[in-house]
Design an enzyme around this catalytic site. Sequence first.
Site, mmCIF file in Angstrom:
data_model
loop_
_atom_site.group_PDB
_atom_site.id
_atom_site.type_symbol
_atom_site.label_atom_id
_atom_site.label_comp_id
_atom_site.label_asym_id
_atom_site.label_seq_id
_atom_site.Cartn_x
_atom_site.Cartn_y
_atom_site.Cartn_z
ATOM 1 N N TYR A 1 44.091 -4.420 -29.609
ATOM 2 C CA TYR A 1 43.296 -5.148 -30.017
ATOM 3 C C TYR A 1 42.122 -3.735 -30.958
ATOM 4 C CZ TYR A 1 37.795 -5.248 -29.856
ATOM 5 O OH TYR A 1 36.593 -5.758 -29.759
HETATM 6 P P1 NAD Z 1 32.725 -13.640 -29.713
HETATM 7 O O1 NAD Z 1 33.811 -14.361 -29.452
HETATM 8 O O2 NAD Z 1 31.749 -14.174 -28.507
HETATM 9 O O3 NAD Z 1 32.059 -13.294 -31.063
HETATM 10 C C1 NAD Z 1 32.761 -13.497 -32.014
HETATM 11 C C2 NAD Z 1 32.297 -14.859 -32.854
HETATM 12 O O4 NAD Z 1 33.211 -14.606 -34.519
HETATM 13 C C3 NAD Z 1 33.405 -16.356 -32.336
HETATM 14 O O5 NAD Z 1 32.582 -16.850 -32.537
HETATM 15 C C4 NAD Z 1 34.585 -15.917 -34.370
HETATM 16 O O6 NAD Z 1 34.335 -17.817 -33.399
HETATM 17 C C5 NAD Z 1 34.639 -15.922 -35.053
HETATM 18 N N1 NAD Z 1 35.133 -14.816 -36.015
HETATM 19 C C6 NAD Z 1 35.935 -14.574 -35.369
HETATM 20 N N2 NAD Z 1 36.627 -13.833 -36.526
HETATM 21 C C7 NAD Z 1 35.967 -14.701 -37.299
HETATM 22 C C8 NAD Z 1 36.893 -15.169 -39.066
HETATM 23 N N3 NAD Z 1 37.516 -14.604 -39.244
HETATM 24 N N4 NAD Z 1 35.595 -15.810 -39.648
HETATM 25 C C9 NAD Z 1 34.722 -16.332 -38.960
HETATM 26 N N5 NAD Z 1 34.102 -16.256 -37.973
HETATM 27 C C10 NAD Z 1 35.149 -15.939 -36.985
HETATM 28 O O7 NAD Z 1 32.414 -12.396 -29.871
HETATM 29 P P2 NAD Z 1 31.462 -11.194 -28.872
HETATM 30 O O8 NAD Z 1 31.757 -10.678 -27.222
HETATM 31 O O9 NAD Z 1 30.406 -11.799 -29.651
HETATM 32 O O10 NAD Z 1 31.891 -9.692 -30.068
HETATM 33 C C11 NAD Z 1 31.003 -9.326 -31.711
HETATM 34 C C12 NAD Z 1 31.668 -8.801 -32.012
HETATM 35 O O11 NAD Z 1 31.804 -7.432 -30.902
HETATM 36 C C13 NAD Z 1 33.168 -8.658 -32.168
HETATM 37 O O12 NAD Z 1 33.535 -7.815 -32.841
HETATM 38 C C14 NAD Z 1 33.553 -7.549 -31.053
HETATM 39 O O13 NAD Z 1 35.394 -6.799 -31.615
HETATM 40 C C15 NAD Z 1 32.488 -6.614 -30.521
HETATM 41 N N6 NAD Z 1 32.393 -6.275 -29.387
HETATM 42 C C16 NAD Z 1 32.560 -6.804 -28.058
HETATM 43 C C17 NAD Z 1 31.967 -6.165 -26.944
HETATM 44 C C18 NAD Z 1 31.840 -7.315 -26.303
HETATM 45 O O14 NAD Z 1 31.775 -6.326 -25.002
HETATM 46 N N7 NAD Z 1 31.517 -8.129 -25.995
HETATM 47 C C19 NAD Z 1 32.276 -5.045 -27.001
HETATM 48 C C20 NAD Z 1 33.339 -4.236 -28.044
HETATM 49 C C21 NAD Z 1 32.691 -4.973 -29.206
#
Ligand code: NAD
Length: 320
Positions: free
Chosen positions: A150
């Site tokens: 990841y």
């Molecule tokens: P999440 O899974 O709740 O939200 C991500 C959304 O993106 C999902 O609803 C998914 O359906 C959508 N998605 C994924 N691939 C897609 C695609 N190809 N086309 C269209 N939609 C797509 O995750 P989150 O926790 O809200 O994370 C949001 C962002 O923050 C991500 O990029 C993640 O890598 C980053 N991030 C999150 C955290 C955390 O602790 N939550 C920490 C570091 C980075």
Amino acid sequence: MRALVTGVAGFVGSALARRLLASGSEVVGVDCFLDYYPRALKNQNLETLKSDRFSFVEQNLAHGDLSQLFNGVDVVFHQAAQAGVRKSWGEYFSTYVESNVLATQRMLETIRVKKIPIKKFVYASSSSVYGNAEKLPTSELDRPQPVSPYGVTKLAAEHLCVLYAKEYGVPTTSLRYFTVYGPGQRPDMAFYKFILAGLEGRELSLYGTGEQSRDFTFIDDIVDANLAASEKGAAGSVFNIGGGSHVTVNQALTILERNLGPLKVVRSERAAGDAAHTGADATNAKKELNFAPKIDIEEGLRRECEWLRAQLKIGAVARL
Ligand code: NAD
């Protein structure tokens, strides 16, 4: 402002879109409902975005023409990704490559080729790019060395953002989020699972000794950082966004017990791909974005417990 929020049905994307709508912006949201966790929770997130200034497009960013998404858009908040460290080992890796690397490259390429005049492209990067960092707190200049597939994909997409800024002037800013938590948190994340188990009086499973530490960042602070980055931050810049709440998982469990009563903790093996410690040196975000986290871990966990208690009452929870 007219903003494009990718991953809008997810945890961070929906919180960000809510704030943008509340401040009068127009929001175009896109999501493809990856099945990593139940769609019902994502639909619930979208329900909170009802507004005549919100429009939703269901599309996978790795496929099809993307240019229509950018019509009249000033700022892109690219939150879409396949999240989660553990599932990134093995055959599911292709989804990580598609959603994290290819989708990001296609967004950047569309902006470049179609000469879309956006003011800013904010990319949601991750502290997982650091892996077991050489020093704590870790600065943006320390060497990224992910310990999970990841993290590798998040770093690859971040490099693409920097490249498109340098070569083609796409105004990208990458934010390396450190473990995000709070109301709306993904159901695969540790606090969500711990709190739900506590509320239901079930055993909870703790990977490793609990002495692993994280710099936990409250969701509202992540939204603040995105808004700050949309206005400030040079093209190609990368910032740590940390919560200033560096605690061990055991310390977090103690805070949760103050909210929920005694927890039944069952310890299991450390999970592959889990970094031992993360800690943000957020000096640059303070200096250049004027970003400083406002919610500490005590208050943040109190709010997440309160939210999940209410979710449980209406049956809107997932047990992963
Ligand atoms: P999440 O899974 O709740 O939200 C991500 C959304 O993106 C999902 O609803 C998914 O359906 C959508 N998605 C994924 N691939 C897609 C695609 N190809 N086309 C269209 N939609 C797509 O995750 P989150 O926790 O809200 O994370 C949001 C962002 O923050 C991500 O990029 C993640 O890598 C980053 N991030 C999150 C955290 C955390 O602790 N939550 C920490 C570091 C980075």
